[in-house]
Design a protein around this motif. Sequence first.
Motif, PDB file in Angstrom:
ATOM      1  N   ALA A 100       0.824  -1.210   0.000  1.00  0.00           N
ATOM      2  CA  ALA A 100       0.000   0.000   0.000  1.00  0.00           C
ATOM      3  C   ALA A 100       0.855   1.256   0.000  1.00  0.00           C
ATOM      4  CB  ALA A 100      -0.928   0.007   1.209  1.00  0.00           C
ATOM      5  N   ASN A 101       0.397   2.263  -0.727  1.00  0.00           N
ATOM      6  CA  ASN A 101       0.956   3.609  -0.616  1.00  0.00           C
ATOM      7  C   ASN A 101       0.608   4.097   0.786  1.00  0.00           C
ATOM      8  OD1 ASN A 101       1.016   6.573  -0.692  1.00  0.00           O
ATOM      9  ND2 ASN A 101       1.242   6.383  -2.900  1.00  0.00           N
ATOM     10  N   LEU A 102       1.594   4.450   1.572  1.00  0.00           N
ATOM     11  CA  LEU A 102       1.353   4.808   2.965  1.00  0.00           C
ATOM     12  C   LEU A 102       0.493   6.049   3.114  1.00  0.00           C
ATOM     13  CD1 LEU A 102       4.926   4.139   4.426  1.00  0.00           C
ATOM     14  CD2 LEU A 102       2.967   2.587   4.287  1.00  0.00           C
ATOM     15  N   PHE A 103       0.419   6.885   2.078  1.00  0.00           N
ATOM     16  CA  PHE A 103      -0.418   8.082   2.135  1.00  0.00           C
ATOM     17  C   PHE A 103      -1.851   7.786   1.700  1.00  0.00           C
ATOM     18  CE2 PHE A 103       3.396  11.144   1.336  1.00  0.00           C
ATOM     19  CZ  PHE A 103       3.891  10.823   2.589  1.00  0.00           C
ATOM     20  N   PHE A 104      -2.026   6.769   0.834  1.00  0.00           N
ATOM     21  CA  PHE A 104      -3.352   6.458   0.299  1.00  0.00           C
ATOM     22  C   PHE A 104      -4.021   5.292   1.030  1.00  0.00           C
ATOM     23  CE2 PHE A 104      -1.732   7.702  -4.236  1.00  0.00           C
ATOM     24  CZ  PHE A 104      -1.639   9.017  -3.826  1.00  0.00           C
ATOM     25  N   SER A 105      -3.207   4.476   1.700  1.00  0.00           N
ATOM     26  CA  SER A 105      -3.673   3.238   2.335  1.00  0.00           C
ATOM     27  C   SER A 105      -4.147   2.203   1.323  1.00  0.00           C
ATOM     28  CB  SER A 105      -4.795   3.525   3.348  1.00  0.00           C
ATOM     29  OG  SER A 105      -4.308   4.360   4.380  1.00  0.00           O
ATOM     30  N   ILE A 106      -3.839   2.405   0.061  1.00  0.00           N
ATOM     31  CA  ILE A 106      -4.093   1.426  -0.989  1.00  0.00           C
ATOM     32  C   ILE A 106      -2.873   1.412  -1.905  1.00  0.00           C
ATOM     33  CG2 ILE A 106      -6.601   1.671  -0.951  1.00  0.00           C
ATOM     34  CD1 ILE A 106      -6.373   3.426  -3.447  1.00  0.00           C
ATOM     35  N   GLY A 111      -0.042  11.617  -7.102  1.00  0.00           N
ATOM     36  CA  GLY A 111       0.055  12.725  -6.161  1.00  0.00           C
ATOM     37  C   GLY A 111       1.480  13.080  -5.789  1.00  0.00           C
ATOM     38  N   SER A 112       2.446  12.698  -6.645  1.00  0.00           N
ATOM     39  CA  SER A 112       3.855  12.975  -6.361  1.00  0.00           C
ATOM     40  C   SER A 112       4.254  12.466  -4.973  1.00  0.00           C
ATOM     41  CB  SER A 112       4.127  14.478  -6.478  1.00  0.00           C
ATOM     42  OG  SER A 112       3.901  14.944  -7.778  1.00  0.00           O
ATOM     43  N   THR A 113       3.797  11.254  -4.647  1.00  0.00           N
ATOM     44  CA  THR A 113       4.016  10.708  -3.302  1.00  0.00           C
ATOM     45  C   THR A 113       5.033   9.579  -3.228  1.00  0.00           C
ATOM     46  OG1 THR A 113       2.226   9.086  -3.567  1.00  0.00           O
ATOM     47  CG2 THR A 113       1.625  11.250  -2.661  1.00  0.00           C
TER      48      THR A 113
END
Length: 723
Positions: A100-106, A111-113
């Motif tokens: 998971a993307n730690l910022f999206f939780s998926i 988002g330049s993340t």
Amino acid sequence: MNVNVSRRGFLIGSAATTTALLVGVNAKGALAATASEAPMTDFNPFVKIDADGTLSVVIKHFEMGQGTTTGLTTLVAEELDADWSRVKTEFAAADNKKYANLFFSIQGTGGSTSIANSYMQYREAGAAARDLLIRAAAQSWGVDPSSITIEKSVLKSGGKSGHYGEFIAIATTLTPVEKPTVKTPDQFRLIGDASLHRKDNNSKTDGTAIFAMDVNLPGMVYAAIYRAPKFGGTVTSFDDSEAKKVGGFIAAQVLPNKAGVVAYGKNTWAAFQARDALSIEWDFSKAETRSTDKMIEDHKALLDAPQFNANHEASLDDVAPLLKGAAKTIDAEFTFPFLVHAPLEALNCTIEPVGKGVRVHDGCQMPALTVPTVAGILKLDPSLVEVRTLYAGGSFGRRANPQADYNAEAAMAFDLMGRKVPVKLVWSREDDIRGGYYRPMAAHRAKIGLDDSGKIVAWDHRLAVKSIMKGSLFEGMIKDNVDPTSVEGVSESLYTVPNFGIGLSDFQTPVPILWWRSVGNTHTAYAMETLMDMLAHETGQDPIELRLAMLDPSGANQARMINAIKLVRDMSGWKKGDKRGFACHFSFNTCVAVVADITVSDETSVHVDKLYMAVECGVAINPDVIKAQMEGGAGFALAAIMRDQITLSEGEVEQSNFPDYELLRNAEMPAVEVGIVESNNAPTGVGEPGVPPTGPALANAIFATTGKRIFDLPMTKAGFDFV
């Protein structure tokens, strides 16, 4: 990061059987390690070290040209003191829980993340692997671990030396430390190295890199779709008699959602030709039938009475009496057209039957959306949908839409074909420009009230734009009916503005809209930075000095922006009174400041000579990648803002390909000088932040040179040519 690791996962392997050391985190987020022969089922490795000493980094964010394969690999290689030439990369499997993307939780990229959310995760995985190897070598050699050093993938102690792979058997029996020690900035060898070549350089140069468009499976059938020419239209009937005359034609079927008719062929050309030969009757009763002028008019009408308050510190009603009492006002109204993403690799997706499930071959930006979408259409358990992620030739947001539209279409086409052979859906350039997703049309209206001394007493800012988030899987981001992507860049401005009222209205249209490189900042930055330039001109202040005066240095991000502004001022040799353009903007937690130099001939022919760009993005992992992203973002922004637009005639898109939706030509691309503010803060985004300030810097340069403000985009509407 806390550790709760079972010994079961580590007391395995032997020198005779262990082929790789895997280091990553388990389902609880704890550091873990295992051997390749017995991986833990709840384990997601970021680091793989083979018996021959080769280091492979597992990339959880896909690569669309933005440099994630290089950036994430650098983080691991740095902590392991790896030989860069022996480091490989591979894309992670689609697993929403493990990657998971730690910022999206998926699991997803956007988002330049990518670097920002993975910075410590990948560094700690690399540091944990380093610690395991050192302890394993110490045990093997009978020496103190503190005596061991690593240089270019080789461990050394006194006269002893050995590569990574010689110690993985012992390393798999050891437990990772609870909190591995990562390097301090003064110890960096790879992080910050501007000469470090990209990991995808060679394969993309010699043609060995595999993109989704390159997939060619035995027995594969090609599919192309005739979509409704008006958004929201549906199929009522079709005639394929002419399509049957096309060589290589296989069949044609109405999609289950009636959004179009899919034509199958033995090759791409046959599928396209057969598709174009179809005769289709449409129901447009729920379709968009307005033309562009009417849609602009309807946007502006919404500005008269905004639906939602986007700033709870001051409402438009609070601001109104203050504006009435102002000594002077600055008024402006802006309009922004629909824009299309137009990645160079046209959309495509291949689905093949595999056992009881399917394998999706895709430049997959959001596996967390693709897997459930395909599984839902094919009525499969999500565990039976495998995603093979490949390189993508650009995206700019297009491949990350919540509906996973082209994956869904591929799944429908695969299902209609009987699920027995691989089906490859291919979009043409015309398909995407005429029937894809768009940066939404938007309108702004602003009134700034000034006192007798020229200071701001109140600011009324109104926006009308279709919401990207409402009705999508990301609707949870909405607060008090305000879509943050509609107002970001205005509501999140770093400037100190008293009595700042922000009103928002949601425009309604069946035209599908989506985030486009830098999302709402694409229009909010242009409006804000044009207004700031107008304020500077009206009050007789230098544009840069005005911004500096409106930024509170006690604020962390404001201080970062001040540093970026001062750097670009020094780089460009800016002096008060220069006929140049300046703009700056904060987006994706990154500060970018731009100075634009232009030449204007015959009053309307504009050439952008040079852009100076300063970026504050925290620690610079790969300076060359950062510079490339700033340069690419500038070129992307210039093409769009100078001449590009998607227009509709009675609901149908008028543009079709690059002749009428033009990319920036080589001769039009200015020289770009990029400066990176030195920082040891955690890294922030760089893929998108270069876009927002570029356009207003050019607009402000045009005003400084010609005295003409541009409020309606693209700039060609104001009579300017770009040479």
